[in-house]
Design a protein around this motif. Sequence first.
Motif, PDB file in Angstrom:
ATOM      1  N   HIS A 358       0.835  -1.205   0.000  1.00 18.94           N
ATOM      2  CA  HIS A 358       0.000   0.000   0.000  1.00 18.94           C
ATOM      3  C   HIS A 358       0.871   1.258   0.000  1.00 18.94           C
ATOM      4  O   HIS A 358       0.609   2.207  -0.753  1.00 18.94           O
ATOM      5  CB  HIS A 358      -0.906  -0.020   1.237  1.00 18.94           C
ATOM      6  CG  HIS A 358      -1.757   1.213   1.385  1.00 18.94           C
ATOM      7  ND1 HIS A 358      -2.947   1.364   0.733  1.00 18.94           N
ATOM      8  CD2 HIS A 358      -1.561   2.347   2.103  1.00 18.94           C
ATOM      9  CE1 HIS A 358      -3.470   2.543   1.042  1.00 18.94           C
ATOM     10  NE2 HIS A 358      -2.637   3.155   1.879  1.00 18.94           N
ATOM     11  N   ASP A 361       2.685   1.920  -3.278  1.00 19.23           N
ATOM     12  CA  ASP A 361       1.746   2.345  -4.308  1.00 19.23           C
ATOM     13  C   ASP A 361       1.373   3.819  -4.159  1.00 19.23           C
ATOM     14  O   ASP A 361       1.036   4.478  -5.145  1.00 19.23           O
ATOM     15  CB  ASP A 361       0.490   1.466  -4.244  1.00 19.23           C
ATOM     16  CG  ASP A 361      -0.452   1.739  -5.398  1.00 19.23           C
ATOM     17  OD1 ASP A 361       0.014   1.709  -6.554  1.00 19.23           O
ATOM     18  OD2 ASP A 361      -1.652   1.985  -5.148  1.00 19.23           O
ATOM     19  N   ARG A 362       1.441   4.347  -2.913  1.00 15.31           N
ATOM     20  CA  ARG A 362       0.992   5.726  -2.650  1.00 15.31           C
ATOM     21  C   ARG A 362       2.113   6.607  -2.109  1.00 15.31           C
ATOM     22  O   ARG A 362       1.850   7.611  -1.437  1.00 15.31           O
ATOM     23  CB  ARG A 362      -0.173   5.695  -1.660  1.00 15.31           C
ATOM     24  CG  ARG A 362      -1.403   4.969  -2.162  1.00 15.31           C
ATOM     25  CD  ARG A 362      -2.492   4.947  -1.108  1.00 15.31           C
ATOM     26  NE  ARG A 362      -2.850   6.276  -0.668  1.00 15.31           N
ATOM     27  CZ  ARG A 362      -3.601   6.533   0.416  1.00 15.31           C
ATOM     28  NH1 ARG A 362      -4.039   5.534   1.159  1.00 15.31           N
ATOM     29  NH2 ARG A 362      -3.880   7.771   0.767  1.00 15.31           N
ATOM     30  N   GLU A 365       2.122  10.432  -1.793  1.00 15.31           N
ATOM     31  CA  GLU A 365       1.090  11.059  -0.962  1.00 15.31           C
ATOM     32  C   GLU A 365       1.384  10.977   0.527  1.00 15.31           C
ATOM     33  O   GLU A 365       0.707  11.639   1.325  1.00 15.31           O
ATOM     34  CB  GLU A 365      -0.264  10.360  -1.199  1.00 15.31           C
ATOM     35  CG  GLU A 365      -0.690  10.263  -2.632  1.00 15.31           C
ATOM     36  CD  GLU A 365      -1.867   9.318  -2.793  1.00 15.31           C
ATOM     37  OE1 GLU A 365      -2.591   9.107  -1.796  1.00 15.31           O
ATOM     38  OE2 GLU A 365      -2.048   8.773  -3.892  1.00 15.31           O
ATOM     39  N   LEU A 366       2.378  10.165   0.930  1.00 14.61           N
ATOM     40  CA  LEU A 366       2.545   9.812   2.328  1.00 14.61           C
ATOM     41  C   LEU A 366       3.794  10.434   2.954  1.00 14.61           C
ATOM     42  O   LEU A 366       4.687  10.914   2.274  1.00 14.61           O
ATOM     43  CB  LEU A 366       2.624   8.288   2.470  1.00 14.61           C
ATOM     44  CG  LEU A 366       1.437   7.497   1.917  1.00 14.61           C
ATOM     45  CD1 LEU A 366       1.705   6.000   2.045  1.00 14.61           C
ATOM     46  CD2 LEU A 366       0.151   7.876   2.640  1.00 14.61           C
ATOM     47  N   PRO A 408      -0.438   9.136   6.627  1.00 13.87           N
ATOM     48  CA  PRO A 408      -0.994  10.120   5.695  1.00 13.87           C
ATOM     49  C   PRO A 408      -0.406  11.496   5.971  1.00 13.87           C
ATOM     50  O   PRO A 408       0.017  11.788   7.096  1.00 13.87           O
ATOM     51  CB  PRO A 408      -2.497  10.080   5.987  1.00 13.87           C
ATOM     52  CG  PRO A 408      -2.598   9.558   7.378  1.00 13.87           C
ATOM     53  CD  PRO A 408      -1.451   8.603   7.552  1.00 13.87           C
TER      54      PRO A 408
END
Length: 476
Positions: A358, A361-362, A365-366, A408
């Motif tokens: 996860h 993949d992101r 954004e993190l 996040p």
Amino acid sequence: MLAFDEMNGAPDDQTSPEVRDGYTAVKRWLDDAPPGLLKARREQAELLFRRIGITFAVYGDAEAEERLIPFDIIPRIITQKEWAGLERGLVQRARALNAFLADIYGPRECIRAGIVPADLILRNPQFCLEMVNQRPPHGVYVHVAGIDLVRTGPDDFYVLEDNCRTPSGVSYMLENREVMMRLFPDLFSSHRVAPVETYTDALLTTLRSVAPQRASADPTVVLMTPGLHNSAFYEHSFLADKLGIELVEGRDLFVQDEVVFMRTTEGAKRVDVIYRRIDDDFIDPLVFRPDSMLGVPGLMSAYCAGNVTLANAPGAGAADDKAIYSYMPEIVRFFTGEAPILKNVPSWRCREPEALAHVLDRLPELVVKEVNGSGGYGMLVGPTSSKAEIETFRHRLKASPETFIAQPTLALSTCPTFVESGVAPRHVDLRPFVLSGADEVRIIPGGLTRVALKEGSLVVNSSQGGGTKDTWVLDV
């Protein structure tokens, strides 16, 4: 990303922003300030800090020069109602941290109950084997905790991390207040601001309360520093002076018959409590790093014999590992029997394959952090990083996923801040200092507000260019 503004409220409703409770007088002061006043006051504040000598050094800096931490002259306001909720959560958090440490160095019920994986504890670099089955005086492990908080909305506060080793910054909290009172007496007098200058009294009371049972009614407390070249030496000397105790280095102490003594001009004097601002690895060369010139040979034998208190306890850093942080909601429930009052930032443990997939993949954004990192180092802030930086971090993650967590990117709240272009919103966090003694948990209203001075930056650490603000808890 829209951020909650602590003075004007939500940023998506700026057609008729309403000044939030507590900020009315500050907003009026900012609106009425003559041109040049704020700049002149900022220059005066910098001059005061230079005269005081409140500086820090950045490890690894090629020039290793002493620096001032930038000070913002616009105070951060927290209402008494807001603070009351934070205070309850901080007390609960501190008690859970101490209970967790007592358990992992003792019965390890949290492991047997499946609350925390055994390997995260037993392989933790901060886990101290010498503390296994070694109960510290009065059962307190974390006497001074710096619990970093961030805000994302009117009622939304999150714990960003728990600092349980040797948390720093309290000297800035105290000096910021003194400078504000000197430069802005009229603004200060228009508010009922809870005092912070009682911190040193509270700290000394806390330290004296955890003296060994066999200590005298008037225990001797000292502050142990690595020395002049430590980045936080100013704070060490400042606190020792304010506490009215001796500032010592390892060479000033010696152990005889498992008792710690301090060398003085009048001969050896027994020491009962050591507020140590030196890392575990260096406190005793007979137990930890044999090449340490900073510690005291035999100090751990005196500690294990119950003849001296070390604050914070060796091995307390096992509780502020960022992987352990991700389990804190479960830890709070397990040890207090209560729902956590303060929320954790949602976290992905990259050691878990599904979470790692996860995160990879992101990644843009993190925020990705090293589980043992500190000071804003060793982290990736995806939204503000280049493609090259993200790809470099991707390789690091794949190579050793167990050393990272991801979160996040929160929209940290902003406060009005005076920068070169004028007054503008900048992101902030808050580090309250929580004191745990044998008798009670003490928290001075407020703490150290750190501010990211660079527009759009979320990194508030002084080593990364951040500044500080005075934090006003309104006593109404």
